[in-house]
Design a protein around this motif. Structure first.
Motif, PDB file in Angstrom:
ATOM      1  N   ALA A  84       0.824  -1.219   0.000  1.00  0.00           N
ATOM      2  CA  ALA A  84       0.000   0.000   0.000  1.00  0.00           C
ATOM      3  C   ALA A  84       0.850   1.259   0.000  1.00  0.00           C
ATOM      4  O   ALA A  84       1.961   1.283   0.534  1.00  0.00           O
ATOM      5  N   LYS A  85       0.312   2.307  -0.601  1.00  0.00           N
ATOM      6  CA  LYS A  85       0.947   3.628  -0.571  1.00  0.00           C
ATOM      7  C   LYS A  85       0.492   4.377   0.686  1.00  0.00           C
ATOM      8  O   LYS A  85      -0.485   3.970   1.310  1.00  0.00           O
ATOM      9  N   PRO A  86       1.180   5.453   1.031  1.00  0.00           N
ATOM     10  CA  PRO A  86       0.691   6.269   2.151  1.00  0.00           C
ATOM     11  C   PRO A  86      -0.711   6.796   1.819  1.00  0.00           C
ATOM     12  O   PRO A  86      -0.976   7.125   0.664  1.00  0.00           O
ATOM     13  N   MET A  87      -1.589   6.850   2.822  1.00  0.00           N
ATOM     14  CA  MET A  87      -2.989   7.223   2.568  1.00  0.00           C
ATOM     15  C   MET A  87      -3.564   7.999   3.742  1.00  0.00           C
ATOM     16  O   MET A  87      -3.030   7.943   4.854  1.00  0.00           O
ATOM     17  N   PRO A  88      -4.679   8.717   3.499  1.00  0.00           N
ATOM     18  CA  PRO A  88      -5.320   9.453   4.589  1.00  0.00           C
ATOM     19  C   PRO A  88      -5.795   8.494   5.683  1.00  0.00           C
ATOM     20  O   PRO A  88      -6.015   7.307   5.427  1.00  0.00           O
ATOM     21  N   GLU A  89      -5.958   9.058   6.865  1.00  0.00           N
ATOM     22  CA  GLU A  89      -6.320   8.236   8.023  1.00  0.00           C
ATOM     23  C   GLU A  89      -7.583   7.392   7.816  1.00  0.00           C
ATOM     24  O   GLU A  89      -7.613   6.211   8.179  1.00  0.00           O
ATOM     25  N   GLU A  90      -8.613   7.983   7.212  1.00  0.00           N
ATOM     26  CA  GLU A  90      -9.890   7.253   7.036  1.00  0.00           C
ATOM     27  C   GLU A  90      -9.676   6.017   6.166  1.00  0.00           C
ATOM     28  O   GLU A  90     -10.246   4.950   6.433  1.00  0.00           O
TER      29      GLU A  90
END
Ligand code: C2E
Ligand code: CA
Ligand code: CA
Ligand code: CA
Length: 279
Positions: free
Chosen positions: A262-268
């Motif tokens: 996975a890539k970095p992503m928003p918290e939600e």
């Protein structure tokens, strides 16, 4: 040739001017953006190699600009570091990550570990131990759920003071990761002396793993062996391909971070991913 040189020179000064203007614009705009809450933490999963379960995340800063869209840290972190703005950003990262860990725990993920990056200037010009302690206790966060990622170059400066600070932080219960491991100059004896928990193998060594197996992995294997003999955990970062993941798993690397999972992503989004059994 002379005219040529002058042209090149004026081209050079012009682009230098543009660059300086851009930097001044960015510096001025960062203050505004900070108060407009345009800085956010994204989370990139760290995955257990065997079970493919998410065991943690690295928190990474993003600037969500109201006009320009997403701006990456490679643009604003070096400038922030040179102006001192990094101290405000760094404090924000500590506060925001503590709040996020609180939220993860409240959702039942109380074994999850979140690591944050600490810049050189932040390490040297703030009381990191005090800041971490305050934020963790304010949000009733278990220090075991937090880690700091520092580079070898931080460790190699002001060695005595660094050692003291790291020991305080370690005693608090916060884990210590060496970031970009293998790209700096730390020797084995330093690794033994410092209270380190985990080595993060730099992407450049992961890139040496080849699909066809041409034995280019000597440095990577050395780092894996080093981690093992020192009793440290090892995280591989920048893992993009299945064959890299397989190689690392087979050679005893326990935790994997990279676009392959996975890539970095928003918290939600990260929370949604946590709900899935494994990746
Ligand atoms: P880093 O600490 O080495 O973080 C890892 C970088 O590699 C991140 O870039 C991440 O998005 C990227 N990455 C992860 N997996 C892969 C992969 O499979 N392939 C590729 N090509 N890249 C991958 P990002 O988020 O752009 O951050 C760049 C750097 O900015 C970080 O490098 C770190 O040095 C700095 N940074 C980011 N957030 C913070 C922060 O909150 N504080 C400080 N002091 N520095 C930060
Ligand atoms: Ca990092
Ligand atoms: Ca890194
Ligand atoms: Ca890096």
């Amino acid at each position: 040739a002379k005219a040529d040189g002058r042209d090149n020179f004026s081209f050079f000064t012009q682009s230098l001017n543009t660059k300086i203007h851009n930097e001044v614009d960015i510096i001025n705009d960062m203050q505004r953006a900070f108060y407009d809450n345009e800085f956010k933490l994204y989370y990139q999963p760290k995955v257990d190699a065997k079970s493919k379960k998410i065991v943690g995340a690295e928190a990474l800063l993003r600037w969500i600009h109201h006009e320009k869209g997403l701006i990456g840290p490679d643009v604003f972190i070096p400038i922030s570091e040179s102006t001192g703005f990094m101290l405000s950003l760094g404090k924000f990262v500590i506060q925001e990550s503590s709040l996020a860990i609180r939220r993860f725990s409240d959702l039942g993920y109380n074994g999850l570990k979140v690591s944050i990056n600490i810049s050189t200037r932040q390490f040297q010009n703030t009381d990191l131990y005090q800041d971490l302690k305050e934020e963790l206790s304010k949000n009733d966060v278990d220090p075991k759920q937090l880690g700091i990622e520092i580079t070898e170059s931080i460790m190699m400066q002001h060695i005595k003071k660094t050692l003291t600070t790291l020991q305080e932080i370690k005693n608090l219960g916060v884990s210590i990761y060496i970031d970009d491991f293998g790209t700096g100059y730390s020797s084995l004896s330093y690794l033994k002396k410092f209270p380190i928990d985990t080595l993060k193998i730099d992407k450049s060594f992961v890139d040496d793993i080849s699909e066809v197996g041409n034995n280019d992995e000597i440095l990577l294997n050395t780092i894996l062996a080093m981690g093992k003999s020192l009793g440290l955990d090892v995280v591989a970062e920048g893992v993009e391909h299945e064959y890299q993941y397989s190689y690392l798993k087979e050679h005893g690397c326990e935790i994997i971070q990279g676009y392959y999972f996975a890539k970095p992503m928003p918290e939600e989004e990260f929370i949604k991913l946590l709900h899935e059994e494994h990746l």
